[in-house]
Design a protein around this motif. Sequence first.
Motif, short mmCIF file in Angstrom:
data_model
loop_
_atom_site.label_atom_id
_atom_site.label_comp_id
_atom_site.label_asym_id
_atom_site.label_seq_id
_atom_site.Cartn_x
_atom_site.Cartn_y
_atom_site.Cartn_z
N HIS A 1 0.84 -1.19 0.00
CA HIS A 1 0.00 0.00 0.00
C HIS A 1 0.88 1.25 0.00
O HIS A 1 2.10 1.16 0.16
CB HIS A 1 -0.92 0.01 1.22
N GLU A 2 0.26 2.39 -0.17
CA GLU A 2 0.99 3.65 -0.27
C GLU A 2 0.80 4.46 1.01
O GLU A 2 -0.27 4.99 1.29
CB GLU A 2 0.49 4.45 -1.49
N HIS A 3 1.85 4.50 1.80
CA HIS A 3 1.85 5.31 3.02
C HIS A 3 3.31 5.50 3.42
O HIS A 3 3.97 4.56 3.86
CB HIS A 3 1.07 4.64 4.15
N GLY A 4 3.81 6.70 3.21
CA GLY A 4 5.22 6.97 3.46
C GLY A 4 5.46 7.94 4.60
O GLY A 4 4.53 8.32 5.32
N PRO A 5 6.70 8.35 4.77
CA PRO A 5 7.05 9.23 5.90
C PRO A 5 6.29 10.54 5.94
O PRO A 5 6.06 11.08 7.02
CB PRO A 5 8.56 9.47 5.68
N TRP A 6 5.88 11.05 4.78
CA TRP A 6 5.24 12.37 4.76
C TRP A 6 3.72 12.27 4.73
O TRP A 6 3.03 13.28 4.55
CB TRP A 6 5.75 13.19 3.56
N ASP A 7 3.19 11.08 4.86
CA ASP A 7 1.74 10.88 4.85
C ASP A 7 1.14 10.87 6.25
O ASP A 7 0.03 10.38 6.46
CB ASP A 7 1.40 9.57 4.13
N TRP A 8 1.89 11.39 7.20
CA TRP A 8 1.47 11.44 8.60
C TRP A 8 1.82 12.83 9.10
O TRP A 8 2.99 13.20 9.20
CB TRP A 8 2.22 10.37 9.39
#
Length: 299
Positions: free
Chosen positions: A133-140
């Motif tokens: 899935h797509e969830h990286g360091p800048w998605d929080w």
Amino acid sequence: MTAAETGTSYVPGPAEPLPHQLLSALAQHRMATTSQLHALLRPGAARQTVSAPLNKLRRTGLVDYTVLPQSNRTRAWYLTGEGARLTRDLPALRGRPPYPISSATAASLKTPHTLTAVRTHLAFAADARRLGHEHGPWDWTPEVAHPIGEGERLVADAVMHYTAVDGEHRRKLRAFVEVDRTTMSSERLAVKLIDYARLFHYEAQPVGRRKPPPTGPAWLRWYPVFPRVIFVLTGASRTRLNHRMNDLQAMVTHHPLVAALAHEVPLGAAILEDLEHHTPSGSVWTPLTGGQPHPWTAL
């Protein structure tokens, strides 16, 4: 593209220098340990890959650290004032005000809650890599404030953006995340649901006679769909944490504004250690409207 390849693509690559990524991550999350930065930015690489540039950034005066008590000298890193100034205009942080920490003493006051929030993010990030899935360091994004009327604001511990990928199908998900370390009363925790209900219904009032009337709830300015609201609990026995979940469910049952919110928005709670041991995509989330545990995406 395989799930593994998709997940790997959301680990920051070498295109942006690692020191820049470290500065961005500390600006985004306020504070993180060496191990957390390693897991966030370079999972699978040698620990020295992250610790060496951190020490270099410290020598140049851009970052500093505080040593966590009773932790075998674990360092929690944060930006100095100069580091915060330098990161102000980074693309990943556009629109985010810098929050420099003035001293190790000031850092120590923020450490427990901030590092627990980073633990929560890491659980989702690791799960996203595993699932493709797509969830990286800048998605929080921590500490996101929204007006709720009468001059008051709701400050969410974090807003999470997450894209679940299933072949060609992409499902965009958003969540307000509340991280609870059992430092406040259960009633105060449950009252946060009232604030989210107020945000859901709040419509900004125009200023001046010539201003057009509101076109809908104020949250539409930032989100196409109101984010689900999820509580992550830790810092007490499982029995006590379950009681706090029960109190959250009672607020949904007994408060009419929160009940209206629950009719439209998924609400859930889970224990942080369960996220770390069973992953956030496991059936570890208790729906605040009642029923059996679900994955957070199925609340």
